[in-house]
Structure formats: C-alpha cells, structure tokens
Design a protein around this motif. Structure first.
Motif, PDB file in Angstrom:
ATOM      1  N   THR A   1       8.603  -0.791  -4.089  1.00 26.27           N
ATOM      2  CA  THR A   1       9.688  -2.171  -4.123  1.00 26.27           C
ATOM      3  C   THR A   1       9.750  -2.935  -5.191  1.00 26.27           C
ATOM      4  O   THR A   1      10.870  -3.408  -5.625  1.00 26.27           O
ATOM      5  N   ALA A   2       8.694  -3.119  -5.668  1.00 24.76           N
ATOM      6  CA  ALA A   2       8.588  -4.199  -6.914  1.00 24.76           C
ATOM      7  C   ALA A   2       9.330  -3.587  -8.063  1.00 24.76           C
ATOM      8  O   ALA A   2       9.957  -4.345  -8.726  1.00 24.76           O
TER       9      ALA A   2
ATOM     10  N   LEU B   1       6.758  -4.762   2.880  1.00 22.41           N
ATOM     11  CA  LEU B   1       7.861  -4.772   2.126  1.00 22.41           C
ATOM     12  C   LEU B   1       8.195  -6.262   1.930  1.00 22.41           C
ATOM     13  O   LEU B   1       8.582  -7.064   1.125  1.00 22.41           O
ATOM     14  N   LEU B   2       7.925  -7.413   3.023  1.00 27.82           N
ATOM     15  CA  LEU B   2       8.075  -8.611   3.131  1.00 27.82           C
ATOM     16  C   LEU B   2       6.965  -9.274   2.200  1.00 27.82           C
ATOM     17  O   LEU B   2       7.297 -10.412   1.410  1.00 27.82           O
TER      18      LEU B   2
ATOM     19  N   VAL C   1       7.487 -11.531  -1.581  1.00 27.40           N
ATOM     20  CA  VAL C   1       7.180 -12.802  -2.279  1.00 27.40           C
ATOM     21  C   VAL C   1       6.629 -12.794  -3.506  1.00 27.40           C
ATOM     22  O   VAL C   1       6.872 -13.654  -4.296  1.00 27.40           O
ATOM     23  N   TYR C   2       6.184 -11.757  -3.900  1.00 21.04           N
ATOM     24  CA  TYR C   2       5.736 -11.627  -5.319  1.00 21.04           C
ATOM     25  C   TYR C   2       6.646 -10.812  -6.300  1.00 21.04           C
ATOM     26  O   TYR C   2       6.598 -10.967  -7.478  1.00 21.04           O
ATOM     27  N   ALA C   3       7.654 -10.044  -5.887  1.00 24.34           N
ATOM     28  CA  ALA C   3       8.602  -9.382  -6.485  1.00 24.34           C
ATOM     29  C   ALA C   3       9.807  -9.712  -6.507  1.00 24.34           C
ATOM     30  O   ALA C   3      10.543  -9.583  -7.406  1.00 24.34           O
TER      31      ALA C   3
ATOM     32  N   GLY D   1      12.986  -7.280  -2.285  1.00 23.35           N
ATOM     33  CA  GLY D   1      12.702  -7.114  -1.069  1.00 23.35           C
ATOM     34  C   GLY D   1      13.976  -6.804  -0.254  1.00 23.35           C
ATOM     35  O   GLY D   1      13.758  -5.989   0.682  1.00 23.35           O
ATOM     36  N   ASN D   2      15.091  -7.091  -0.637  1.00 23.51           N
ATOM     37  CA  ASN D   2      16.348  -7.050   0.028  1.00 23.51           C
ATOM     38  C   ASN D   2      16.867  -5.431   0.023  1.00 23.51           C
ATOM     39  O   ASN D   2      17.353  -4.771   0.769  1.00 23.51           O
ATOM     40  N   ALA D   3      16.525  -4.867  -1.310  1.00 19.90           N
ATOM     41  CA  ALA D   3      16.901  -3.760  -1.508  1.00 19.90           C
ATOM     42  C   ALA D   3      15.927  -2.811  -0.751  1.00 19.90           C
ATOM     43  O   ALA D   3      16.163  -1.640  -0.374  1.00 19.90           O
ATOM     44  N   ALA D   4      14.644  -3.088  -0.710  1.00 26.93           N
ATOM     45  CA  ALA D   4      13.567  -2.408  -0.023  1.00 26.93           C
ATOM     46  C   ALA D   4      13.988  -2.241   1.268  1.00 26.93           C
ATOM     47  O   ALA D   4      13.925  -1.162   2.267  1.00 26.93           O
TER      48      ALA D   4
END
Length: 134
Positions: free
Chosen positions: A53-54, A82-83, A87-89, A94-97
C-alpha cells in the motif's frame, strides 16, 4: 511456500525476459524471507499489505489481498491494515489500496456467487462467503 501463499497465481509462467527476476524473487522473498520461522504467514501477509500500500504497488497488492485471505486475514482486518497504513503513507496510497481491495473482493464475491449458482444447479451446497475467503 509461494504456491501455498499465492495459490493458483503462483503458477503463472514468466516470460523468458522476466525469468532471471522470477528466480531471484523465488530465492530471496519466498525461500529466504517468507519461509523463516520468526513470523507466521498471517503476520507476514499483514506486513506485506501495508508495504505494498505504502509503495503504491497495486498489482502486487491485489495478488497479496487474496493471499492474505488464504492466510487467515479477514476482510475487516484488511480494511484496518489499509486504513492504518494510509495514516503513515498518505491518503492517495490509502485511496488506491482501498480501490484495489474493493475490486479484488468484488471479483472474489462474484466468483463465489458463480460457484454457488453452479452448486445449486447440481444440488450441492452454496459456496457463500467462505469460498471468497472471509
């Protein structure tokens, strides 16, 4: 190990061009890391989802969402991973994941529905959510 985690996706033949990379990945990731005793497969799947995800690795993320389900990670836990990673990435990651996960889970649900319809036509039990890995 790779086949156990990824299921049928592990058997996709590589191109001749990609074979050296595939060999390296098989040794480094699957033989050298995934097979180590320090973490169980479920935990490794959670970490993998967060890292992919990141790094915005949507194709790999899709493959590992299915693997995570196979390794006992629930759909709710995938959403939390994912949520938490967002927060960190960042929100775009997050939206893409979440878009990738939504697509993968919908495809699994559709496949489970097709299987359930086939089972009903032959008098078997419906596959339900368990076939989709939830």
């Amino acid at each position: 190990m790779r086949r156990e985690v990824l299921g049928p996706m592990a058997d996709r033949p590589p191109s001749a061009f990609g074979e050296p990379f595939r060999e390296w990945v098989l040794g480094a990731a699957w033989g050298g890391v995934w097979d180590r005793p320090g973490l169980d497969r479920r935990t490794r799947s959670c970490i993998t989802l967060a890292a992919l995800t990141a790094l915005h690795c949507d194709d790999e993320l899709a493959m590992h969402i299915e693997a995570a389900l196979r390794n006992g990670v629930t759909r709710d836990e995938i959403a939390e991973i994912l949520l938490h990673t967002a927060v960190y990435a960042g929100a775009p990651a997050g939206n893409a994941a979440f878009a990738t996960a939504t697509r993968v889970l919908a495809a699994l649900d559709e496949a489970a529905g097709d299987e359930a319809a086939g089972n009903e036509a032959t008098g078997g039990e419906a596959a339900g959510d368990e076939a989709a890995g939830s």
